[in-house]
Scaffold this motif. Structure first.
Motif, PDB file in Angstrom:
ATOM      1  N   ASP A  14      -1.824   6.817  -0.197  1.00  0.00           N
ATOM      2  CA  ASP A  14      -0.656   5.923  -0.144  1.00  0.00           C
ATOM      3  C   ASP A  14      -0.229   5.480  -1.543  1.00  0.00           C
ATOM      4  O   ASP A  14       0.967   5.362  -1.827  1.00  0.00           O
ATOM      5  N   VAL A  15      -1.216   5.216  -2.402  1.00  0.00           N
ATOM      6  CA  VAL A  15      -0.908   4.745  -3.751  1.00  0.00           C
ATOM      7  C   VAL A  15      -0.148   5.822  -4.523  1.00  0.00           C
ATOM      8  O   VAL A  15       0.834   5.531  -5.211  1.00  0.00           O
ATOM      9  N   GLU A  16      -0.594   7.072  -4.394  1.00  0.00           N
ATOM     10  CA  GLU A  16       0.115   8.146  -5.088  1.00  0.00           C
ATOM     11  C   GLU A  16       1.532   8.299  -4.549  1.00  0.00           C
ATOM     12  O   GLU A  16       2.481   8.499  -5.325  1.00  0.00           O
ATOM     13  N   LEU A  17       1.700   8.198  -3.243  1.00  0.00           N
ATOM     14  CA  LEU A  17       3.043   8.285  -2.661  1.00  0.00           C
ATOM     15  C   LEU A  17       3.966   7.228  -3.262  1.00  0.00           C
ATOM     16  O   LEU A  17       5.118   7.510  -3.618  1.00  0.00           O
ATOM     17  N   LEU A  18       3.460   6.003  -3.374  1.00  0.00           N
ATOM     18  CA  LEU A  18       4.277   4.907  -3.890  1.00  0.00           C
ATOM     19  C   LEU A  18       4.548   5.069  -5.385  1.00  0.00           C
ATOM     20  O   LEU A  18       5.622   4.694  -5.871  1.00  0.00           O
ATOM     21  N   MET A  19       3.586   5.645  -6.119  1.00  0.00           N
ATOM     22  CA  MET A  19       3.814   5.913  -7.533  1.00  0.00           C
ATOM     23  C   MET A  19       4.887   6.989  -7.714  1.00  0.00           C
ATOM     24  O   MET A  19       5.738   6.890  -8.606  1.00  0.00           O
ATOM     25  N   ILE A  20       4.844   8.018  -6.858  1.00  0.00           N
ATOM     26  CA  ILE A  20       5.863   9.068  -6.921  1.00  0.00           C
ATOM     27  C   ILE A  20       7.232   8.469  -6.607  1.00  0.00           C
ATOM     28  O   ILE A  20       8.223   8.753  -7.287  1.00  0.00           O
ATOM     29  N   ALA A  21       7.289   7.633  -5.562  1.00  0.00           N
ATOM     30  CA  ALA A  21       8.558   6.990  -5.189  1.00  0.00           C
ATOM     31  C   ALA A  21       9.093   6.144  -6.325  1.00  0.00           C
ATOM     32  O   ALA A  21      10.302   6.158  -6.618  1.00  0.00           O
ATOM     33  N   GLN A  22       8.220   5.414  -6.993  1.00  0.00           N
ATOM     34  CA  GLN A  22       8.644   4.573  -8.120  1.00  0.00           C
ATOM     35  C   GLN A  22       9.188   5.437  -9.254  1.00  0.00           C
ATOM     36  O   GLN A  22      10.221   5.120  -9.859  1.00  0.00           O
ATOM     37  N   ALA A  23       8.502   6.546  -9.546  1.00  0.00           N
ATOM     38  CA  ALA A  23       8.939   7.434 -10.633  1.00  0.00           C
ATOM     39  C   ALA A  23      10.295   8.062 -10.333  1.00  0.00           C
ATOM     40  O   ALA A  23      11.073   8.347 -11.248  1.00  0.00           O
ATOM     41  N   LEU A  24      10.588   8.265  -9.032  1.00  0.00           N
ATOM     42  CA  LEU A  24      11.840   8.903  -8.632  1.00  0.00           C
ATOM     43  C   LEU A  24      12.924   7.884  -8.267  1.00  0.00           C
ATOM     44  O   LEU A  24      13.986   8.259  -7.767  1.00  0.00           O
ATOM     45  N   ASP A  25      12.635   6.588  -8.490  1.00  0.00           N
ATOM     46  CA  ASP A  25      13.584   5.502  -8.193  1.00  0.00           C
ATOM     47  C   ASP A  25      14.002   5.478  -6.723  1.00  0.00           C
ATOM     48  O   ASP A  25      15.155   5.206  -6.392  1.00  0.00           O
ATOM     49  N   ILE A  26      13.045   5.759  -5.844  1.00  0.00           N
ATOM     50  CA  ILE A  26      13.307   5.682  -4.403  1.00  0.00           C
ATOM     51  C   ILE A  26      12.997   4.259  -3.939  1.00  0.00           C
ATOM     52  O   ILE A  26      11.900   3.752  -4.182  1.00  0.00           O
ATOM     53  N   PRO A  27      13.945   3.587  -3.301  1.00  0.00           N
ATOM     54  CA  PRO A  27      13.671   2.213  -2.847  1.00  0.00           C
ATOM     55  C   PRO A  27      12.563   2.174  -1.802  1.00  0.00           C
ATOM     56  O   PRO A  27      12.537   2.996  -0.890  1.00  0.00           O
ATOM     57  N   VAL A  28      11.657   1.221  -1.983  1.00  0.00           N
ATOM     58  CA  VAL A  28      10.565   0.998  -1.030  1.00  0.00           C
ATOM     59  C   VAL A  28      10.724  -0.409  -0.466  1.00  0.00           C
ATOM     60  O   VAL A  28      10.602  -1.395  -1.201  1.00  0.00           O
ATOM     61  N   LEU A  29      11.020  -0.501   0.825  1.00  0.00           N
ATOM     62  CA  LEU A  29      11.235  -1.782   1.495  1.00  0.00           C
ATOM     63  C   LEU A  29       9.933  -2.189   2.172  1.00  0.00           C
ATOM     64  O   LEU A  29       9.384  -1.437   2.977  1.00  0.00           O
ATOM     65  N   GLU A  30       9.440  -3.378   1.852  1.00  0.00           N
ATOM     66  CA  GLU A  30       8.177  -3.855   2.412  1.00  0.00           C
ATOM     67  C   GLU A  30       8.467  -4.898   3.481  1.00  0.00           C
ATOM     68  O   GLU A  30       9.068  -5.937   3.206  1.00  0.00           O
ATOM     69  N   ILE A  31       8.041  -4.605   4.722  1.00  0.00           N
ATOM     70  CA  ILE A  31       8.390  -5.449   5.867  1.00  0.00           C
ATOM     71  C   ILE A  31       7.110  -5.937   6.554  1.00  0.00           C
ATOM     72  O   ILE A  31       6.223  -5.133   6.872  1.00  0.00           O
ATOM     73  N   PRO A  32       6.978  -7.241   6.790  1.00  0.00           N
ATOM     74  CA  PRO A  32       5.785  -7.761   7.473  1.00  0.00           C
ATOM     75  C   PRO A  32       5.648  -7.196   8.885  1.00  0.00           C
ATOM     76  O   PRO A  32       6.640  -7.055   9.609  1.00  0.00           O
ATOM     77  N   VAL A  33       4.422  -6.844   9.263  1.00  0.00           N
ATOM     78  CA  VAL A  33       4.154  -6.347  10.606  1.00  0.00           C
ATOM     79  C   VAL A  33       2.957  -7.092  11.191  1.00  0.00           C
ATOM     80  O   VAL A  33       2.164  -7.695  10.468  1.00  0.00           O
ATOM     81  N   HIS A  34       2.857  -7.040  12.517  1.00  0.00           N
ATOM     82  CA  HIS A  34       1.706  -7.615  13.202  1.00  0.00           C
ATOM     83  C   HIS A  34       0.539  -6.630  13.107  1.00  0.00           C
ATOM     84  O   HIS A  34       0.734  -5.414  13.182  1.00  0.00           O
ATOM     85  N   TRP A  35      -0.649  -7.158  12.980  1.00  0.00           N
ATOM     86  CA  TRP A  35      -1.819  -6.293  12.790  1.00  0.00           C
ATOM     87  C   TRP A  35      -3.053  -6.989  13.332  1.00  0.00           C
ATOM     88  O   TRP A  35      -3.173  -8.210  13.305  1.00  0.00           O
ATOM     89  N   LYS A  36      -3.960  -6.195  13.860  1.00  0.00           N
ATOM     90  CA  LYS A  36      -5.223  -6.740  14.354  1.00  0.00           C
ATOM     91  C   LYS A  36      -6.358  -5.803  13.973  1.00  0.00           C
ATOM     92  O   LYS A  36      -6.172  -4.591  13.855  1.00  0.00           O
ATOM     93  N   GLU A  37      -7.533  -6.379  13.750  1.00  0.00           N
ATOM     94  CA  GLU A  37      -8.720  -5.583  13.403  1.00  0.00           C
ATOM     95  C   GLU A  37      -9.185  -4.842  14.657  1.00  0.00           C
ATOM     96  O   GLU A  37      -9.345  -5.431  15.724  1.00  0.00           O
ATOM     97  N   ILE A  38      -9.372  -3.528  14.525  1.00  0.00           N
ATOM     98  CA  ILE A  38      -9.822  -2.705  15.646  1.00  0.00           C
ATOM     99  C   ILE A  38     -11.213  -2.168  15.329  1.00  0.00           C
ATOM    100  O   ILE A  38     -11.420  -1.574  14.271  1.00  0.00           O
ATOM    101  N   PRO A  39     -12.195  -2.365  16.239  1.00  0.00           N
ATOM    102  CA  PRO A  39     -13.532  -1.836  15.967  1.00  0.00           C
ATOM    103  C   PRO A  39     -13.526  -0.306  15.990  1.00  0.00           C
ATOM    104  O   PRO A  39     -12.647   0.318  16.578  1.00  0.00           O
ATOM    105  N   GLY A  40     -14.528   0.261  15.343  1.00  0.00           N
ATOM    106  CA  GLY A  40     -14.658   1.718  15.356  1.00  0.00           C
ATOM    107  C   GLY A  40     -14.241   2.380  14.065  1.00  0.00           C
ATOM    108  O   GLY A  40     -14.151   3.614  13.999  1.00  0.00           O
TER     109      GLY A  40
END
Length: 331
Positions: free
Chosen positions: A269-295
């Motif tokens: 994921d970090v490399e994807l975001l670095m590539i997006a930043q280098a190519l000036d692709i907008p990255v929109l960060e949106i809050p989501v619901h999340w829960k810890e799942i065992p396993g």
């Protein structure tokens, strides 16, 4: 001429040069030693099975083709027999509740599982099949384990959607939150007319003080804070949550950021975001619901070493120009 410890400065220069050369050689050796392995894909990995062709694998399409459905949902799955069915059920419940209907495909990429993940995925494809629609669950099986990044990339490189989402198989993110990402992407595309690349990512940054995070082990939370410190050094510290397994790409963005992706591990994921930043692709960060799942199969100590190794490899290879945001890594 002044002396340093009884030694003239000009006499120290050759020693410093030798130390620098040895450091560079050692650094290069480490990078070469720990380069991610690239498995040679088998012809079988370029095929899929589904409810319409359970016994006769069909060739996969290419990301370079024209889209055929509104949304592709890529699910990397490594030994997910225990967790896959609830995730697929919640995904289908949401997608089939939308009005107007949005055509979709689910691509389950079995990442070299040793259990019955592929069989379960095909069973789900058959049991949930509906006639008279393009909606389909496709099952792709990788013969060797590539890592989460490798499985996600494989799914994206062979997706048919106008937009492509990758989502973890553990059902930790509420699938209905897709609509928040979808809406923000709609807004961004309206602002920039034409087929401009956009990425919308789910974020758990707002949950940092929530019960789900606080209840994690002290070691896990300590490593998480250390990880974000490293990300700031790498230049992607402006992203509050790089690792949430819920990221949406329009097809234009996917065509730009996935071919150059090198890291097959969970830190991809970090490399994807670095590539997006280098190519000036907008990255929109949106809050989501999340829960810890065992396993979870993540070994914290092993993953921490792997994280540091992979971040070092990534940073070094981009600094040295061996990797660039314009590479084309065939999948």
């Amino acid at each position: 001429m002044s002396l340093i410890g009884g030694v003239r400065p000009e006499d120290l220069l050759p020693i410093l040069v030798i130390i620098l050369i040895l450091f560079i050689i050692a650094f290069a050796d480490v990078i070469l030693l720990f380069l991610p392995s690239t498995a040679i894909p088998s012809p079988e990995e370029y095929t899929y099975v589904s409810a319409s062709n359970p016994d006769e694998p069909e060739p996969l399409p290419s990301l370079g083709d024209s889209p055929e459905v509104a949304l592709s949902i890529v699910v990397p799955a490594y030994e997910e027999v225990a967790r896959l069915q609830p995730m697929i059920t919640s995904t289908l419940d949401h997608m089939r509740s939308l009005k107007p209907h949005r055509s979709f495909e689910i691509i389950i990429v079995d990442d070299g599982s040793r259990d019955e993940t592929s069989k379960l995925a095909l069973k789900l494809s058959i049991s949930h099949a509906r006639t008279g629609t393009k909606d389909e669950i496709r099952v792709v099986r990788l013969l060797t384990n590539r890592g989460k990044g490798g499985a996600v990339k494989h799914g994206f490189m062979h997706a048919r959607g106008e937009r492509i989402l990758f989502v973890d198989a553990d059902d930790a993110t509420r699938f209905e939150d897709l609509e928040a990402l979808w809406s923000k992407m709609d807004e961004q595309e309206r602002e920039h007319e034409g087929d401009s690349p956009v990425i919308a990512i789910g974020s758990r940054a707002h949950l940092v003080n929530s019960e789900a995070v606080v209840k994690r082990s002290k070691l896990r939370n300590f490593l998480m804070k250390g990880f974000h410190t490293i990300l700031r050094v790498l230049g992607v510290g402006h992203i509050g949550d790089t690792q949430c397994g819920f990221k949406l790409f329009n097809r234009a963005a996917a065509r730009l950021v996935f071919p150059p992706l090198h890291l097959p591990t969970w830190i991809f994921d970090v490399e994807l975001l670095m590539i997006a930043q280098a190519l000036d692709i907008p990255v929109l960060e949106i809050p989501v619901h999340w829960k810890e799942i065992p396993g979870s199969k993540l070994n914290v100590a092993k993953a921490s070493f792997g994280m540091l190794r992979d971040l070092l490899i990534m940073r070094a290879n981009y600094m040295l120009g061996r990797w660039t945001p314009y590479d084309f890594q065939k999948d």
